[in-house]
Every structure is written in C-alpha cells, then in structure tokens.
Design a protein around this motif. Structure first.
Motif, PDB file in Angstrom:
ATOM      1  N   GLU A 149      -5.763   2.472  -8.665  1.00  0.00           N
ATOM      2  CA  GLU A 149      -5.059   2.008  -7.467  1.00  0.00           C
ATOM      3  C   GLU A 149      -4.558   3.121  -6.548  1.00  0.00           C
ATOM      4  O   GLU A 149      -3.945   2.848  -5.525  1.00  0.00           O
ATOM      5  CB  GLU A 149      -3.861   1.134  -7.893  1.00  0.00           C
ATOM      6  CG  GLU A 149      -4.277  -0.171  -8.570  1.00  0.00           C
ATOM      7  CD  GLU A 149      -3.091  -0.962  -9.129  1.00  0.00           C
ATOM      8  OE1 GLU A 149      -1.941  -0.496  -9.043  1.00  0.00           O
ATOM      9  OE2 GLU A 149      -3.346  -2.058  -9.657  1.00  0.00           O
ATOM     10  N   ARG A 162      -0.854   1.378  -2.832  1.00  0.00           N
ATOM     11  CA  ARG A 162      -1.751   1.132  -3.968  1.00  0.00           C
ATOM     12  C   ARG A 162      -3.004   0.450  -3.464  1.00  0.00           C
ATOM     13  O   ARG A 162      -2.927  -0.512  -2.693  1.00  0.00           O
ATOM     14  CB  ARG A 162      -1.067   0.227  -5.018  1.00  0.00           C
ATOM     15  CG  ARG A 162       0.143   0.861  -5.646  1.00  0.00           C
ATOM     16  CD  ARG A 162       0.718  -0.017  -6.750  1.00  0.00           C
ATOM     17  NE  ARG A 162       2.035   0.467  -7.141  1.00  0.00           N
ATOM     18  CZ  ARG A 162       2.822  -0.118  -8.031  1.00  0.00           C
ATOM     19  NH1 ARG A 162       2.421  -1.229  -8.642  1.00  0.00           N
ATOM     20  NH2 ARG A 162       3.999   0.387  -8.316  1.00  0.00           N
ATOM     21  N   GLU A 207      -5.130  -2.034  -3.957  1.00  0.00           N
ATOM     22  CA  GLU A 207      -5.259  -3.273  -4.722  1.00  0.00           C
ATOM     23  C   GLU A 207      -6.061  -4.273  -3.918  1.00  0.00           C
ATOM     24  O   GLU A 207      -6.298  -4.091  -2.728  1.00  0.00           O
ATOM     25  CB  GLU A 207      -3.874  -3.872  -4.990  1.00  0.00           C
ATOM     26  CG  GLU A 207      -2.950  -2.948  -5.747  1.00  0.00           C
ATOM     27  CD  GLU A 207      -1.932  -3.719  -6.567  1.00  0.00           C
ATOM     28  OE1 GLU A 207      -2.348  -4.451  -7.478  1.00  0.00           O
ATOM     29  OE2 GLU A 207      -0.729  -3.567  -6.306  1.00  0.00           O
ATOM     30  N   ARG A 231       0.687  -9.121  -2.620  1.00  0.00           N
ATOM     31  CA  ARG A 231       0.028  -7.922  -3.151  1.00  0.00           C
ATOM     32  C   ARG A 231      -0.629  -7.182  -1.991  1.00  0.00           C
ATOM     33  O   ARG A 231      -1.649  -7.594  -1.467  1.00  0.00           O
ATOM     34  CB  ARG A 231      -1.004  -8.338  -4.203  1.00  0.00           C
ATOM     35  CG  ARG A 231      -1.377  -7.219  -5.160  1.00  0.00           C
ATOM     36  CD  ARG A 231      -2.214  -7.723  -6.318  1.00  0.00           C
ATOM     37  NE  ARG A 231      -1.430  -8.456  -7.306  1.00  0.00           N
ATOM     38  CZ  ARG A 231      -0.594  -7.873  -8.175  1.00  0.00           C
ATOM     39  NH1 ARG A 231      -0.455  -6.578  -8.185  1.00  0.00           N
ATOM     40  NH2 ARG A 231       0.082  -8.587  -9.024  1.00  0.00           N
ATOM     41  N   LYS A 248      -4.172  -9.191 -16.303  1.00  0.00           N
ATOM     42  CA  LYS A 248      -4.032 -10.396 -15.487  1.00  0.00           C
ATOM     43  C   LYS A 248      -5.197 -11.364 -15.709  1.00  0.00           C
ATOM     44  O   LYS A 248      -5.180 -12.472 -15.174  1.00  0.00           O
ATOM     45  CB  LYS A 248      -3.877 -10.004 -14.021  1.00  0.00           C
ATOM     46  CG  LYS A 248      -2.652  -9.100 -13.845  1.00  0.00           C
ATOM     47  CD  LYS A 248      -1.901  -9.264 -12.577  1.00  0.00           C
ATOM     48  CE  LYS A 248      -0.520  -8.640 -12.670  1.00  0.00           C
ATOM     49  NZ  LYS A 248      -0.478  -7.221 -13.073  1.00  0.00           N
TER      50      LYS A 248
HETATM   51 MG    MG Z   1       0.409  -3.790 -10.314  1.00  0.00          MG
END
Ligand code: MG
Ligand code: ATP
Length: 420
Positions: A66, A114, A116, A122, A211
């Motif tokens: 990330e 990050r 992502e 997010r 996840k």
């Molecule tokens: Mg995370």
C-alpha cells in the motif's frame, strides 16, 4: 483532458461550502486530546522508506502493497507516510523528546497515504487523528487512550459505537501462540488466499485480519491469543478490564481484533460503528512497547490510536448527527449610490479593525443582488445605506435570523456594539 479536470482516484476535495463539517470535527478532536494533555506534533509528509519498512513491519499490508514509494532526484527511496506512529517516534527520538520527563503525550492530525482500492471509507489520501503516549507501561495508559477515543466519539453524540479490546501478548508469549496458529492454518493451506499463504510463514496472526470471506471463515475456529498469554500479559489485560468496569465502560473482548501493524504488543482495541461493515472501524489502536527500541531508542513503553476522519464523518452522517452550518460575516453593508458605497467601504475597514467581520459588495451591484448575496453568505446582520442614511447619520440594523430591525447610529462604534 480527464487528467487535468479529474482528481486522481481515491482522493477527496473539501470545498469551502462543506469545510465547516471538517473544521467542527477537527476542533472537537483537538479540544478533547488537549484536555488530556496531548500536544501537537507536526511531521513531514515523507520519510525514508526504511523507517516504515522497519517501523510498520514488512509483513503488513501497508508495507507489502500500500505504500506510495518513489525515488527522488537524489536517488533516495522515500515514502509518503502511510500512518503517523513511525514518524512520530522518529521525530521524538531525533529531537531528544523521549529522553526527559515521562510520560510524553503527542497527537497529530494529518493526511496519510495508502495505495488501496478506493471505495466508501477507504481512500488513498485520508486523514487521521493519532495520539501517542510514551513512557507509561501500566494499564492506566491503555485505559486513558481508550477513554480519550471514546470521548471524541461521545462528543459528537455517536451512540452506536462498540469498544472491542483484546491482548495479543508480548515477545515472550507470542511465539507459542504463533506456533499454535501455524499448526491450525497448515490444516487449511488449500483454502487460504495467496497473501495469507505468505502470512502463514512469516506472521500467521495477520491471517486473522484478512478481509477475504473465506479466510475469515477459517479464522473463526483458530486458536485465540488470550489462551496463550503469559502471566504478566494476562494480569495487564485483567487490570485494564477492571479499570473499564470500574468506570462503567461498556466493551467487548473480541479475540479476533489483532490490528494490522506489526509493532503492537499486549492491548489492541478498535472502536467499531455498528452496521457499517468492514469500514465501520473508526478507530484502531493499542500498545507497542517494542517500537521505540526498534527505531533506535531505549526501551520505552508506548500506547496510542489512529482515528480516521473520513470514516468518522461518514458514520456521523449514517447516524444523522447534524453539524450546524456556521454564520458567515457578522455584518453585510449594502449601499445605494456612490457616496453611500464610499461610506460602506470606510465602515467595513473601520469595523474590521475592531475585530468585526464586516463586508460590502466589492462588485458594485444593485441593491437586490447585494441583499441576495448577504443572505447567501449567511450574514448575521445587514444594513442598507443610501443618501437618507448618510444625511441622518443613522441606519436600521436588520438581524438576518429573525428579521428584526433596530435603529442604530451610522457610526462604527455604535454598529459594533449593536451586533455584539
Ligand atoms: Mg488497512
Ligand atoms: P482497515 O483494517 O480498515 O484497513 P487499518 O487497520 O489499515 O484499517 P489503521 O492503520 O489502524 O487502519 O488506521 C487507523 C484508522 O485510520 C482506521 O481505523 C481507519 O479509521 C482509518 N483508515 C485506515 N486506512 C484508511 C483508508 N484507506 N481510508 C480511510 N480511512 C482509513
């Protein structure tokens, strides 16, 4: 064209019309943490890549996939900070701030980066409030940090927040737990995702944090840390629970909470908003007694948390927590005719010097658009001056909240008094 008209994926603008929501959240956060003795630390946006590789840990998702890492023009590898703790420890050590009186309390409120997959809650650039408490090994410190996080959410009137705590042991008891985990997950090798297969060798506890639904399902029956704690870690955890109980704090012990970063030891916790799914973790934190030493300092206990501001804003929205939109200027001065416009300008600058947020129409428009603008700008008060007002040296002060009009001398002191 899209490259100059559309921001990169995963970043968010905050436009002037909505920034008050951010400011309200930031102000409350600062108030609460400062009340607990935390002082702000300001950190650089980028650091040597090595700091995060070491300080966050190279078995983490953050370091593994990330980070925004690039080589600068001098050929050095630097990384946009993915979190605040490693940089805070580096800065405090470099500045000698951990060598004096302990405990040391520091907080930051800053964007982190990050790479992502962007989705609700997010982002690639997101904002974090973090607090770090150094030099306090007793569970009182863990307690303080958890209570501070709770207080922030409570200050916004959020009700559906759960405190989940766990203990993941220390460097003495964790190896035994790792072994048990490895043994368990070995039996499910074929079902684990690609990433978890690597985690299996290097840091099996990370699998609990995966996840992927399949890995999560397998993890449900995995051994739990609490069964492997050494006596000291168990006692620490029991004391923390007793402190929470003693203050009537509701919490659940969730053995699945392990946190994503390598440097945690003993207490880990999350503040989870019910019904918001995976992105419902508004705040995550815990103890990381080994980090300062790992980054070159002397052994120093440490505990803290990171709270995502975007996530906080979205759970506030989900719970219907309203942030009132603040007023704009204190006073808008409308004018009719050139002499009145000159008087309006003079008044505005006299009032500004007295600390009053006064405005007039710098575009020289007619009365109606001026009034419309005053209303749109959310002005608290409004006056209209024309030849008549100049002659009588008086005006009508109109409150924009209730429409009430009060006569007032056309004089900066009198006007300032009238709107205080
Ligand atoms: Mg995370
Ligand atoms: P997650 O498990 O949701 O990926 P994390 O364990 O990676 O979270 P931390 O590194 O502990 O998160 O960061 C602390 C807090 O920062 C999180 O609880 C969350 O509120 C927020 N946060 C983390 N990553 C993001 C992101 N990409 N976008 C928005 N907020 C984030």
């Amino acid at each position: 064209m899209a490259l100059i008209t559309q921001a990169p994926r995963g970043v968010q603008d905050v436009l002037p019309a909505e920034v008050y929501r951010w400011q309200a959240v930031e102000n409350t956060m600062r108030q609460v943490v400062q009340r607990h003795g935390y002082r702000e630390i300001r950190l650089p946006t980028f650091e040597h890549t090595e700091l995060f590789a070491r300080g966050v840990g190279d078995t983490t998702d953050i370091v593994g996939k990330e980070m925004y890492t690039f080589t600068d023009r001098g050929g050095r590898s630097v990384t946009l900070r993915p979190e605040g703790t490693a940089g805070a420890v580096r800065a405090l050590l470099q500045g000698g701030a951990l060598a004096g009186t302990l405990p040391v309390r520091a907080y930051y409120l800053m964007p982190c980066y990050r790479y992502e997959k962007p989705q609700a809650g997010r982002l690639r650039e997101f904002h974090q409030l973090g607090i770090e408490l150094f030099g306090a090994p007793l569970p009182d410190a863990d307690f303080e940090v958890i209570m501070t996080a709770r207080e922030i959410l409570a200050a916004f009137g959020l009700k559906k927040v759960r405190v989940e705590i766990n203990s993941i042991g220390c460097k003495d008891c964790r190896p035994r737990y790792h072994q048990a985990l490895q043994q368990y997950f070995e039996g499910h090798r074929e079902e684990l995702c690609e990433t978890c297969l690597q985690r299996l060798e290097r840091n099996p506890m990370r699998i609990l944090d995966c996840k992927s639904p399949i890995c999560q399902e397998i993890a449900k029956n995995a051994p739990i840390t609490l069964d492997y704690l050494c006596d000291d870690c168990r006692e620490h955890f029991e004391s923390l629970k007793a402190m929470l109980d003693g203050c009537g704090v509701q919490y659940t012990v969730n053995p699945r909470v392990v946190r994503g970063l390598d440097y945690y030891s003993r207490t880990v916790f999350e503040l989870v908003h019910e019904g918001a799914g995976a992105q419902g973790v508004v705040c995550g934190g815990g103890r990381y007694d080994g980090l300062v030493e790992l980054l070159g300092g002397s052994p120093t206990a440490a505990v803290g948390f990171g709270m995502g501001i975007e996530r906080l804003l979205s759970v506030m929205q989900a719970e219907g927590v309203e942030i009132p939109e603040p007023f704009g200027p204190d006073l808008f001065i409308c004018s009719v005719g050139d002499p009145a416009r000159d008087a309006a300008r003079r008044l505005v600058y006299q009032l500004q010097e007295m600390g009053i947020a006064a405005m007039y129409d710098i575009n020289g428009r007619g009365l109606k658009p001026q009034m419309k603008f005053a209303d749109k700008a959310r002005s608290r008060y409004c006056i209209v001056i024309g030849d008549g007002e100049l002659e009588s040296s008086s005006c009508l002060m109109r409150s924009m909240t209730d429409g009430q009009e009060t006569p007032c001398p056309l004089d900066p002191g009198a006007i300032a008094n009238a709107i205080k």
